[in-house]
Design a protein around this motif. Structure first.
Motif, short mmCIF file in Angstrom:
data_model
loop_
_atom_site.label_atom_id
_atom_site.label_comp_id
_atom_site.label_asym_id
_atom_site.label_seq_id
_atom_site.Cartn_x
_atom_site.Cartn_y
_atom_site.Cartn_z
N UNK A 1 128.77 131.84 116.32
CA UNK A 1 127.91 131.99 117.50
C UNK A 1 127.68 130.65 118.19
N UNK A 2 127.36 130.72 119.47
CA UNK A 2 127.04 129.52 120.22
C UNK A 2 127.97 129.30 121.39
N UNK A 3 127.74 128.19 122.10
CA UNK A 3 128.58 127.85 123.25
C UNK A 3 129.21 126.50 123.00
N UNK A 4 128.79 125.47 123.73
CA UNK A 4 129.39 124.15 123.50
C UNK A 4 128.74 123.47 122.31
N UNK B 1 132.66 127.56 133.00
CA UNK B 1 132.44 129.00 132.78
C UNK B 1 131.80 129.19 131.41
N UNK B 2 131.09 130.26 131.23
CA UNK B 2 130.42 130.52 129.96
C UNK B 2 131.42 130.74 128.84
N UNK B 3 131.16 130.14 127.68
CA UNK B 3 131.97 130.43 126.50
C UNK B 3 131.49 131.77 125.95
N UNK B 4 132.38 132.73 125.91
CA UNK B 4 132.02 134.08 125.46
C UNK B 4 132.32 134.28 123.98
N UNK B 5 133.19 133.44 123.43
CA UNK B 5 133.50 133.54 122.00
C UNK B 5 134.10 132.21 121.56
N UNK B 6 133.76 131.83 120.32
CA UNK B 6 134.37 130.64 119.72
C UNK B 6 134.47 130.87 118.23
N UNK B 7 135.33 130.11 117.59
CA UNK B 7 135.49 130.25 116.15
C UNK B 7 136.78 129.60 115.67
N UNK B 8 137.37 130.21 114.65
CA UNK B 8 138.58 129.67 114.03
C UNK B 8 139.58 130.79 113.80
N UNK B 9 140.84 130.44 113.81
CA UNK B 9 141.92 131.33 113.41
C UNK B 9 142.66 130.61 112.29
N UNK B 10 142.86 131.29 111.16
CA UNK B 10 143.55 130.64 110.05
C UNK B 10 144.55 131.59 109.41
N UNK B 11 145.45 130.99 108.64
CA UNK B 11 146.47 131.77 107.93
C UNK B 11 147.06 130.92 106.82
N UNK C 1 137.07 126.57 138.06
CA UNK C 1 136.76 126.50 136.65
C UNK C 1 138.03 126.12 135.90
N UNK C 2 137.86 125.46 134.78
CA UNK C 2 139.00 125.09 133.94
C UNK C 2 138.81 125.71 132.55
N UNK C 3 139.86 125.69 131.78
CA UNK C 3 139.79 126.22 130.42
C UNK C 3 138.86 125.36 129.58
N UNK C 4 138.24 125.93 128.55
CA UNK C 4 137.36 125.13 127.70
C UNK C 4 138.15 124.08 126.93
N UNK D 1 132.88 123.61 128.43
CA UNK D 1 133.14 125.02 128.76
C UNK D 1 133.97 125.17 130.03
N UNK D 2 134.32 124.05 130.69
CA UNK D 2 135.12 124.09 131.90
C UNK D 2 134.41 124.70 133.09
#
Length: 181
Positions: free
Chosen positions: A99-102, A68-78, A38-41, A65-66
């Protein structure tokens, strides 16, 4: 959370080829040792849209998804001044999940500071780890206010007429839709 056995079976049958000594023969029993790499998403982001003085829409895409199942996705901001390369649990960062996967995903941010520069990344997490997009940035608009009008002028004053005028000095961060004196 894991990959269903049927998915593994399909992957094995799709890519496995028997050794020449077993070609055309039916094999029963035994054990199959399989290794899955498996590889990183893979995740990307594009420019923020619908930016106002207090809101913005962030846009991302988890294109793979490489395996493997995507268990979490989203954004990080600052705020860029606090952290110009936001990561989960980083200094001054906020994480928002979607929510969601690919596929394509968006998130509307609210209650942002006016006239402020923000940095953000999209991210996706699997059992392999967390991948981040390249960093994007946007600047919120100034808070709208009232226009500023200069001192009116009067000239050509007679018993029945007068000429007057004025200037709009600042538009209050909104389009001027009408002018009159």
């Amino acid at each position: 959370v894991g990959t269903p056995a049927a998915s593994f079976r399909l992957a094995i049958l799709q890519y496995a080829s028997p050794t020449p000594s077993l070609a055309g023969k039916t094999v029963t029993g035994g054990r199959l040792n399989a290794f899955f790499a498996f590889t990183a998403p893979t995740v990307s982001s594009s420019a923020a849209t619908n930016v106002t003085d207090k809101t913005a829409r962030l846009n991302g895409n988890a294109s793979s998804d490489g395996g493997a199942w995507i268990t979490e996705r989203g954004f990080v901001y600052s705020l860029t001044s606090a952290n110009n390369n936001p990561r989960i649990n980083g200094t001054g960062t906020t994480k928002v999940t979607v929510s969601g996967t690919t596929g394509v995903f968006t998130r509307d941010l609210i209650e942002l500071a006016a006239s402020s520069n923000y940095s953000f990344v999209a991210y996706a997490t699997t059992a392999v780890g967390t991948s981040y997009s390249t960093t994007q940035s946007f600047t919120t608009l100034a808070t709208p206010g009232l226009p500023t009008i200069g001192t009116p002028t009067v000239s050509g004053l007679t018993m029945t007429t007068a000429t007057h005028g004025g200037n709009v000095i600042a538009d209050g961060n909104l389009p001027i839709t009408a002018r009159c004196v």
